[in-house]
Design a protein around this motif. Sequence first.
Motif, PDB file in Angstrom:
ATOM      1  N   THR A  58     -81.385  68.944 -27.912  1.00 57.51           N
ATOM      2  CA  THR A  58     -81.984  68.314 -26.462  1.00 57.51           C
ATOM      3  C   THR A  58     -83.275  67.798 -26.900  1.00 57.51           C
ATOM      4  O   THR A  58     -83.996  67.172 -25.904  1.00 57.51           O
ATOM      5  N   THR A  62     -86.561  62.750 -28.163  1.00 54.55           N
ATOM      6  CA  THR A  62     -87.776  62.766 -27.828  1.00 54.55           C
ATOM      7  C   THR A  62     -88.848  63.067 -28.767  1.00 54.55           C
ATOM      8  O   THR A  62     -90.056  62.256 -28.722  1.00 54.55           O
ATOM      9  N   ILE A 153     -89.358  69.594 -12.317  1.00 54.20           N
ATOM     10  CA  ILE A 153     -88.329  68.796 -12.379  1.00 54.20           C
ATOM     11  C   ILE A 153     -89.007  67.346 -12.381  1.00 54.20           C
ATOM     12  O   ILE A 153     -88.497  66.488 -13.058  1.00 54.20           O
ATOM     13  N   THR A 154     -89.823  66.915 -11.451  1.00 53.74           N
ATOM     14  CA  THR A 154     -90.332  65.846 -11.362  1.00 53.74           C
ATOM     15  C   THR A 154     -91.018  65.312 -12.808  1.00 53.74           C
ATOM     16  O   THR A 154     -91.125  64.213 -13.252  1.00 53.74           O
ATOM     17  N   GLY A 157     -88.194  64.597 -15.011  1.00 54.13           N
ATOM     18  CA  GLY A 157     -87.350  63.516 -14.558  1.00 54.13           C
ATOM     19  C   GLY A 157     -86.037  63.549 -14.687  1.00 54.13           C
ATOM     20  O   GLY A 157     -85.248  62.609 -14.816  1.00 54.13           O
ATOM     21  N   ASP A 158     -85.452  65.034 -14.500  1.00 51.02           N
ATOM     22  CA  ASP A 158     -84.054  65.058 -14.781  1.00 51.02           C
ATOM     23  C   ASP A 158     -83.582  66.252 -14.191  1.00 51.02           C
ATOM     24  O   ASP A 158     -83.747  67.453 -14.863  1.00 51.02           O
ATOM     25  N   GLN A 159     -83.292  66.356 -12.941  1.00 47.29           N
ATOM     26  CA  GLN A 159     -82.828  67.589 -12.196  1.00 47.29           C
ATOM     27  C   GLN A 159     -81.783  68.205 -12.802  1.00 47.29           C
ATOM     28  O   GLN A 159     -81.770  69.540 -13.069  1.00 47.29           O
ATOM     29  N   ASP A 160     -80.659  67.463 -13.235  1.00 44.39           N
ATOM     30  CA  ASP A 160     -79.523  68.452 -14.012  1.00 44.39           C
ATOM     31  C   ASP A 160     -79.998  68.997 -15.190  1.00 44.39           C
ATOM     32  O   ASP A 160     -79.340  69.838 -15.349  1.00 44.39           O
ATOM     33  N   LYS A 161     -80.733  68.205 -15.844  1.00 46.63           N
ATOM     34  CA  LYS A 161     -80.796  68.874 -17.150  1.00 46.63           C
ATOM     35  C   LYS A 161     -81.847  70.135 -16.985  1.00 46.63           C
ATOM     36  O   LYS A 161     -81.686  71.243 -17.792  1.00 46.63           O
TER      37      LYS A 161
END
Length: 241
Positions: A58, A62, A153-154, A157-161
């Motif tokens: 994960t 990055t 979450i903001t 940048g990925d709510q599902d993650k």
Amino acid sequence: MDDAQILWDYHQMHHEPRNTDVAIGLGSHDIGVAEHAAHLYHQGRFPLIVFTGANAPTTVETFPRGEAVHYAERAEKLGVPDTAIVLEEHARNTGENFTMTRALLDREGIHPTSATIISRPYQQRRAYATCRKLWPELDVICSSRPQSLSDYITSIGDQDKVLTMLVGDTQRIWVYAEQGFATPQTVPRRVWDAYQSLVATGFTSRIVREAPDASNASAEQGPMGRAAGRSRTNPPEAPGI
């Protein structure tokens, strides 16, 4: 999101900030760990920060040069001197974060008696339980950047993650205690119900397969008044802990 909020709140340890010998910044996908470590350093909470972490599936895109390396670079940009940073670049899980950090500090002749564990917000409880198991003589408090779930979450940048990893970290509370990697934690019924609901919704890519249920999560008396530590053959639908 109501279920996610329950899990989010469960992972917060609500420890009061205080001065400690070192900080241990746990590697993850969240650069906010490094930023919060720098903030606390400038407040004078500790003189030394250990950033620990290699890569995980994960984080490799990055932080291609390793979580600890990128964390250190971010902290230095925020004014933390490199002399106040120690890098542990090999740990690939939370247990190794602590065992490898301890070994590294031992080699450097540094023997802290207290530490601030800095992690992503929903890793606090698992980090605390892991450290208490693997480094029990270390007096620790947990800290994360103070954020609401929606703000976090903001920032990612990925709510599902975020929800998927929140579910995975929750399950690891009892799985890793069962496997001897962490101290048992009480799991309230509302947390278990929220976890089950999110699993049923499909946030399952980070859960540990073939894992025990939450009925072995705590060696303490649960809030519903049942003794914990039952056989994993008991129905998981009503763990009562």
